[in-house]
Structure formats: structure tokens, C-alpha cells
Design a protein around this motif. Structure first.
Motif, PDB file in Angstrom:
ATOM      1  N   ASP A  86       0.821  -1.219   0.000  1.00  0.00           N
ATOM      2  CA  ASP A  86       0.000   0.000   0.000  1.00  0.00           C
ATOM      3  C   ASP A  86       0.859   1.276   0.000  1.00  0.00           C
ATOM      4  N   TYR A  87       2.142   1.163  -0.304  1.00  0.00           N
ATOM      5  CA  TYR A  87       3.032   2.320  -0.435  1.00  0.00           C
ATOM      6  C   TYR A  87       2.434   3.273  -1.469  1.00  0.00           C
ATOM      7  N   PRO A  88       2.100   4.501  -1.087  1.00  0.00           N
ATOM      8  CA  PRO A  88       1.335   5.388  -1.985  1.00  0.00           C
ATOM      9  C   PRO A  88       2.080   5.855  -3.220  1.00  0.00           C
ATOM     10  N   GLY A 127       2.962   7.134 -13.037  1.00  0.00           N
ATOM     11  CA  GLY A 127       1.938   7.912 -13.716  1.00  0.00           C
ATOM     12  C   GLY A 127       0.945   8.598 -12.799  1.00  0.00           C
ATOM     13  N   GLN A 128       1.242   8.691 -11.507  1.00  0.00           N
ATOM     14  CA  GLN A 128       0.322   9.372 -10.598  1.00  0.00           C
ATOM     15  C   GLN A 128       0.380  10.879 -10.826  1.00  0.00           C
ATOM     16  N   SER A 129      -0.745  11.546 -10.694  1.00  0.00           N
ATOM     17  CA  SER A 129      -0.804  12.982 -10.910  1.00  0.00           C
ATOM     18  C   SER A 129      -0.157  13.723  -9.751  1.00  0.00           C
ATOM     19  N   PHE A 130       0.284  14.954 -10.025  1.00  0.00           N
ATOM     20  CA  PHE A 130       0.854  15.774  -8.952  1.00  0.00           C
ATOM     21  C   PHE A 130      -0.201  16.101  -7.903  1.00  0.00           C
ATOM     22  N   ARG A 161       0.204  15.386  -3.879  1.00  0.00           N
ATOM     23  CA  ARG A 161       0.134  16.414  -2.832  1.00  0.00           C
ATOM     24  C   ARG A 161      -0.544  15.898  -1.575  1.00  0.00           C
ATOM     25  N   GLN A 162      -1.344  14.867  -1.701  1.00  0.00           N
ATOM     26  CA  GLN A 162      -1.972  14.255  -0.524  1.00  0.00           C
ATOM     27  C   GLN A 162      -0.941  13.521   0.333  1.00  0.00           C
ATOM     28  N   TYR A 163       0.205  13.227  -0.271  1.00  0.00           N
ATOM     29  CA  TYR A 163       1.257  12.467   0.408  1.00  0.00           C
ATOM     30  C   TYR A 163       2.570  13.248   0.339  1.00  0.00           C
ATOM     31  N   ALA A 164       2.520  14.508   0.809  1.00  0.00           N
ATOM     32  CA  ALA A 164       3.716  15.352   0.730  1.00  0.00           C
ATOM     33  C   ALA A 164       4.881  14.738   1.484  1.00  0.00           C
ATOM     34  N   HIS A 165       4.589  13.919   2.491  1.00  0.00           N
ATOM     35  CA  HIS A 165       5.662  13.291   3.266  1.00  0.00           C
ATOM     36  C   HIS A 165       6.308  12.136   2.510  1.00  0.00           C
TER      37      HIS A 165
END
Length: 471
Positions: A103-105, A110-113, A117-121
């Protein structure tokens, strides 16, 4: 054995030497007989390939070497026979330092920016954000070097202030008062507050920077600033960094020369010291990035009075160009107007000067003569400068400061600016006043230009915007 960084390892050619490398797994591929692990430790955009023969390692261990996992590898430096790298490491021992579940985000490509941003960490571990952050570091180094080499002094201005430099009132308040009690009582007694008066986070260090310039000659600030503006745009942050030099005995022409030299120095530094990261961003984010950066270094900026700019824009409208916003003399130019001048009309950076007094700050020096626009004499203008860049619009705002006490007080009174707590600023015009000038550069806007990224939230590690302060 001491760890070797990937960036240093890739430069070595002492084949057969033992090496220890640690990092995070980007990818793993291969067959039952052998695995090829792309390992990165953040020191460079490039990965080092780890070759692991399956018969030498436990099967359960190899199953845990997935994207995002952190490992330590002892092995030998070997000349690579594959394309894409000159050296690789043949693993003798692999230690799993940190497993990375499915489940590593940041696992999928190809994930959008916007998603990231939901996973800034976590997004900092991706190739794109690693490249952006390394360039951000290099730009900070370039800024300090530029000013140090020219005799400027690094000057620290306060983050907590009782003054509003911009006069917009959109500031974050700093208080030790119990807001729940205040809400119930309906009144605020600042005598009980920590500073005994209203205090806020600064929107600019300029006013305090002027004090430094009148003592040290030439100073620059470089630090965080804050604005409580409810703007959800690709160009606005609530917490951002500013570079603000202030220089005594500088006139408008010298100010424009400094602004141009400064920008070119920073861009040149990026081209010379961030080549790998820029190549990656050029290929993956903005195909014209490197060419655009080189064009800035190689071209002379246009010096354009505001009035002439308005005439050009109005002529463009008469010729059929469509703008969303009007551009009459006296209007504050919109981004579309600035970009038209830079990207379509001149096709090079523009330093716009001599803006209408009414749309600029109280501290800007008033021009001696009124401008003529389309044959009509207009209102007073000031010696302000905005450096306009392709794709960004305004990247620098500066001015010659009004050094005359009576003229400055006249502007303060005519604009109804509360100055009861600003006696210290006015003292610079009372005691040994001198001509001086300065500018402000939004650091994140510089990073936007240098990286080719499209949203300012993607060039700062942890963006602060309305309703966003998780990390």
C-alpha cells in the motif's frame, strides 16, 4: 565499511573494489536466476544497478525487496555491460533495513501531482520531487554566493512583527491569548498578550532590511514569509520564502542591472550544477526547459516603461488579440498581459518600470515627470520595477525607495496608513537619510521557472495553502 553515496559510486572506475551502498529500491526486475535492483539514495537522479544472483540470497528476503523498500548492500564494483550505466554493484550481502508494503502510496507510476500532494511526506522520494528539491538546494547556494561575492551582508529580519509592509492586512496573527475566552467576552485586551500589542507573522522583511542597508550599505534577507490570503491558484502559497536585498546609494538603472545579473547568475548556476536533474525534468515535465533557461542567460532583458507597455497591449487589442481582463492605464496588469509582453511580443524577459503611483506601495519614489499615454498626460508614476518571465509572469518586484521624510509622510497620510508603530522606520528618513533601492524575489517562483513545474505547491517540500497544513 563506510557507506558510499550513489553519486560518488557512479563516478568510480576502480572495478573489483568492495563497496557499501544504502538506499531505497526504485524497481526490481529479473528472472529466477538473477535480480536487477535499481537503488537510489537521493544524492542524484540516477540509480545504481545492483545485480543479485538468486542462489546467494534467501528467497524470503528477495520477496521483500520491493519498490520503496530500504536496503543495505555490500558488494563489488563491476563494469556494466548493459546500457545506461558505466558501473554496477554485484551484491555479496543484502540487508533489509525497512520493508515497504504493497500500500506504499508512491508505488505506481503515472500518478498525478494533485494525487501526490496528498502524500507530501512520501512524494519527496519520487524522481521528480527529488530533482526539484536538489535544484531548490542549489538555488539557495547560488543566492548566497551571488550576494557574498558582491559584498552584501546576510541580514536576518524578524518573522514576528507589528508592521504590515504590504498594507494589505492579510497577515497571520501571533498571540498567547485564549481565543475561546475572547470569543465569549467579545473584546480583546492586548495588554494581556505576550507582546502587549497586536503581532503577526511577517509578509516581508523589506522595512527592517532598509534599516540594515542604511548601516551596512548592502544587505539581503532570505527567509520565510507568510500571507493569509485565501488564494487557491497555481502561483500562491500561504508560507513562502523571499530574497530581499536592500542597497544604499542605488538608482533605478543600477537596480535593474542588479536584478538582471541576479537572475542570470541563478539560472546559469542551475545549468552548470544541476545538469542531470534538469535533463530529467526536460524529458519528463517540460520539453523546452533547458532551451528556455539558456535563452535567459544569453539574452538582454527589455526595459519597458509601464505606459509603453499599456500602449502595446491596447494596440494588440485593436489588432484582434483577446484578453480576459481590461488593460487601461492605471490598471494593475494581469498575468495574461505580462505573459503576452514576454512570450509573444518581445519573446524575452522584460523589466517593467514606472508604474502608476496609485497601484504601488507607499514607499516607492515618485517620478519627477508625469507620463504621456496615447497623447494624454497621466497621473504620477513611481520608480518601481517588475521583472517579468516567460510562463511565470512577475518574478521580481522592486523599487527605488522614497528617502525624503516629508514626501514619505505625505504618502502615508494620503493613503491613511496606520504608522503609529512605525516610528523606527521613519527615523531612517530623519537621521542621515540616503537614496536607496531594493527588490523582492519569491524563491518558489524562481524554482518554478528553473524546474518547469506548473504549480507552486510542487516546488516547496510541504505547501501551506488554505485548509492545508497536515505535515
Amino acid at each position: 565499511m563506510k557507506r558510499t553515496k550513489v553519486i560518488d559510486l557512479l563516478a568510480r572506475r576502480d572495478f573489483g573494489a568492495d563497496v557499501l551502498v544504502k538506499g531505497w529500491v526504485r524497481t526490481r526486475r529479473g528472472s529466477k536466476a538473477v535480480s536487477f535492483i535499481a537503488l537510489n539514495d537521493g544524492s542524484t537522479i540516477k540509480n545504481v544497478q545492483i545485480v543479485a544472483d538468486s542462489d546467494r540470497f534467501d528467497e524470503e528476503l528477495m520477496k521483500q525487496i520491493t519498490t520503496g523498500a530500504c536496503i543495505s548492500v555490500n558488494g563489488k564494483i563491476v563494469e556494466s555491460i548493459g546500457s545506461g550505466q558505466a558501473v554496477e554493484v554485484h551484491a555479496d550481502n543484502i540487508e533489509l533495513l525497512g520493508a515497504c508494503p504493497a500500500d506504499y502510496p508512491m508505488q505506481k507510476k503515472g500518478q498525478s501531482f494533485e494525487y501526490m500532494r496528498q502524500y507530501a511526506h512520501m512524494r519527496l522520494r519520487t524522481n521528480t520531487f527529488g530533482a526539484v528539491m536538489r535544484i531548490r538546494h542549489n538555488m539557495a547556494i547560488a543566492i548566497h554566493k551571488f550576494f557574498h561575492e558582491r559584498g552584501f551582508f546576510y541580514f536576518n529580519t524578524p518573522l514576528i512583527t507589528a508592521s504590515d509592509c504590504e498594507g494589505a492586512g492579510q497577515m497571520f496573527q501571533v498571540t498567547t491569548l485564549d481565543l475561546n475566552r475572547i470569543a465569549k467576552s467579545g473584546k480583546v485586551d492586548y495588554d494581556d498578550d505576550f507582546f502587549g500589542k497586536p503581532a503577526s507573522l511577517t509578509v516581508s522583511g523589506q522595512l527592517e532590511g532598509e534599516l540594515g542597508a542604511t548601516a551596512l550599505g548592502a544587505i539581503y534577507t532570505f527567509g520565510p514569509t507568510f500571507r493569509a490570503e485565501n488564494s487557491n491558484t497555481p502561483r500562491h502559497l500561504s508560507e513562502f520564502w523571499m530574497i530581499e536585498p536592500e542597497i544604499s546609494f542605488m538608482d533605478l538603472d543600477e537596480l535593474m542591472e542588479l536584478e538582471e545579473d541576479f537572475i542570470k547568475y541563478c539560472v546559469r548556476w542551475a545549468l552548470e550544477n544541476c545538469a542531470d536533474d534538469l535533463e530529467f525534468l526536460n524529458n519528463m515535465i517540460d520539453k523546452g526547459l533547458v532551451e528556455r533557461l539558456k535563452s535567459v542567460v544569453d539574452t538582454e532583458f527589455v526595459h519597458l516603461p509601464y505606459t509603453k507597455g499599456i500602449e502595446i497591449l491596447q494596440q494588440a487589442i485593436r489588432d484582434g488579440h483577446k484578453f480576459e481582463f481590461p488593460c487601461e492605464w492605471g490598471d494593475d496588469l494581469a498575468s495574461e498581459h505580462e505573459r503576452f509582453l514576454v512570450e509573444e511580443y518581445f519573446r524575452k524577459p522584460v523589466i517593467m518600470t514606472n508604474y502608476p503611483k496609485a497601484i504601488k506601495a507607499f514607499y516607492m519614489k515618485i517620478d519627477a515627470e508625469k507620463p504621456v499615454c496615447n497623447g494624454k498626460v497621466m497621473e504620477e508614476t513611481v520608480q518601481g520595477t517588475d521583472v517579468l518571465f516567460p510562463q511565470i509572469g512577475e518574478i521580481i518586484g522592486g523599487s527605488v525607495r522614497e528617502e525624503n521624510y516629508d514626501k514619505l509622510m505625505g504618502e502615508i497620510k494620503s493613503r491613511n496608513i496606520p504608522m503609529k508603530d512605525m516610528w523606527w522606520y521613519l527615523d531612517t528618513r530623519k537621521f542621515g537619510s540616503c537614496p536607496h533601492a531594493g527588490f523582492g524575489l519569491g524563491f518558489e517562483r524562481l524554482i518554478l521557472f528553473v524546474t518547469g513545474m506548473q504549480n507552486i505547491r510542487d516546488v516547496i517540500p510541504f505547501p501551506r495553502t488554505p485548509r492545508t497544513a497536515e505535515f
